[in-house]
Design a protein around this motif. Sequence first.
Motif, PDB file in Angstrom:
ATOM      1  N   ASN A 261       1.425   4.254  -2.901  1.00 25.55           N
ATOM      2  CA  ASN A 261       0.814   5.540  -2.579  1.00 25.55           C
ATOM      3  C   ASN A 261       1.797   6.550  -2.000  1.00 25.55           C
ATOM      4  OD1 ASN A 261      -2.348   5.066  -2.826  1.00 25.55           O
ATOM      5  ND2 ASN A 261      -1.483   3.235  -1.900  1.00 25.55           N
ATOM      6  N   ALA A 262       3.000   6.115  -1.673  1.00 29.24           N
ATOM      7  CA  ALA A 262       3.997   7.038  -1.120  1.00 29.24           C
ATOM      8  C   ALA A 262       5.241   7.012  -1.995  1.00 29.24           C
ATOM      9  CB  ALA A 262       4.321   6.665   0.328  1.00 29.24           C
ATOM     10  N   ASN A 263       6.407   6.833  -1.387  1.00 28.10           N
ATOM     11  CA  ASN A 263       7.666   6.875  -2.109  1.00 28.10           C
ATOM     12  C   ASN A 263       8.557   5.743  -1.630  1.00 28.10           C
ATOM     13  OD1 ASN A 263      10.682   7.927  -2.184  1.00 28.10           O
ATOM     14  ND2 ASN A 263       9.571   8.977  -3.821  1.00 28.10           N
ATOM     15  N   THR A 264       9.228   5.062  -2.571  1.00 23.71           N
ATOM     16  CA  THR A 264      10.058   3.914  -2.222  1.00 23.71           C
ATOM     17  C   THR A 264      11.229   4.315  -1.333  1.00 23.71           C
ATOM     18  OG1 THR A 264       9.475   2.795  -4.281  1.00 23.71           O
ATOM     19  CG2 THR A 264      11.447   2.031  -3.133  1.00 23.71           C
TER      20      THR A 264
ATOM     21  N   PHE B 239       0.823  -1.206   0.000  1.00 28.44           N
ATOM     22  CA  PHE B 239       0.000   0.000   0.000  1.00 28.44           C
ATOM     23  C   PHE B 239       0.861   1.262   0.000  1.00 28.44           C
ATOM     24  CE2 PHE B 239      -2.035   3.421   2.403  1.00 28.44           C
ATOM     25  CZ  PHE B 239      -3.186   3.610   1.661  1.00 28.44           C
ATOM     26  N   LEU B 240       1.907   1.279   0.831  1.00 29.38           N
ATOM     27  CA  LEU B 240       2.736   2.473   0.941  1.00 29.38           C
ATOM     28  C   LEU B 240       3.586   2.700  -0.300  1.00 29.38           C
ATOM     29  CD1 LEU B 240       3.856   2.184   4.677  1.00 29.38           C
ATOM     30  CD2 LEU B 240       2.353   3.926   3.688  1.00 29.38           C
TER      31      LEU B 240
ATOM     32  N   LEU C  84      12.438  -5.535  -2.575  1.00 37.00           N
ATOM     33  CA  LEU C  84      11.067  -5.792  -2.140  1.00 37.00           C
ATOM     34  C   LEU C  84      10.061  -4.774  -2.670  1.00 37.00           C
ATOM     35  CD1 LEU C  84       8.994  -7.309  -0.451  1.00 37.00           C
ATOM     36  CD2 LEU C  84       9.788  -6.065   1.562  1.00 37.00           C
ATOM     37  N   PRO C  85      10.295  -3.447  -2.574  1.00 38.17           N
ATOM     38  CA  PRO C  85       9.305  -2.492  -3.089  1.00 38.17           C
ATOM     39  C   PRO C  85       9.060  -2.631  -4.582  1.00 38.17           C
ATOM     40  CG  PRO C  85      10.890  -1.388  -1.669  1.00 38.17           C
ATOM     41  CD  PRO C  85      11.429  -2.752  -1.928  1.00 38.17           C
TER      42      PRO C  85
END
Length: 277
Positions: free
Chosen positions: A135-138, A131-132, A192-193
Amino acid sequence: MLLAIVYGGIMLYRRPTIKAKWYHYFLLALVDVEGNFLVVKANQYTSITSVMLLDCWAIPCVLVLTWLFLKTKYRLMKISGVVICIVGVVMVVFSDVHAGSQAGGSNPVKGDFLVIAGATLYAVSNTSEEFLVKNANTVELMTFMGFFGAIISAIQIGILERGELRSIHWSADVVFPFLRVAVTMFFFYSLLPVLLKTNGSTTFTLSLLTSDMWAVSIRIFAYHEKVDWLYYLAFATTAIGLIIYSMKEKDEEEQRDEQRKLLLDEEDGETFRVSLI
């Protein structure tokens, strides 16, 4: 610490706007650290083969979490493949009960349930990271996970594992394996991301089960340990579940290809380009 130093340096250089709340990263790091702690602790009680096979308990947990919070839809074939993988987990537990002290640990059943608890936390961590990262930044994710994870780990080691830490003789035989683990985990968390963003947490969790064949091979050929016959049946069952899950994904891809071909064909035999969402 490696994650915090490397990605924190990139973040300080870029100076981006932080997209998520700091306490979200703190809770994520807490869950991730405790999941790792429980799985590592389980190695004191059960065999490495059981640890790696029982990691697949994270699969149904990821399915439920992604279905509830990320609104991911799963068809019957995918679910049946996961159920077969879970049957393999049950076989591992029974094999440890059957093998008793020969399973490679002092208390295999206790170790098995520690792994299951850790795998559940892994599922929460992987789903939250998916989710992050979408919606956010790696870089932001890796920086704060490394920062808070290092602090939480240091506190936990200082409080709970102080006696064991003092008993360690810091020789080259201890330092080099520790460094190998640290570097390996750094690259693991760095990749992983990317995997979560492209394939999702369910596919990522399933792909981790490919490490099982290495665990069995190393245990047999490197350490010359005996493996209970139920291990082979459990591994075969898990492999069948993975194949069923993957076959369904392939079928869906073929269906999408056929839909593209149909949309690209005009009534006069001419083709035109269509953008599919």
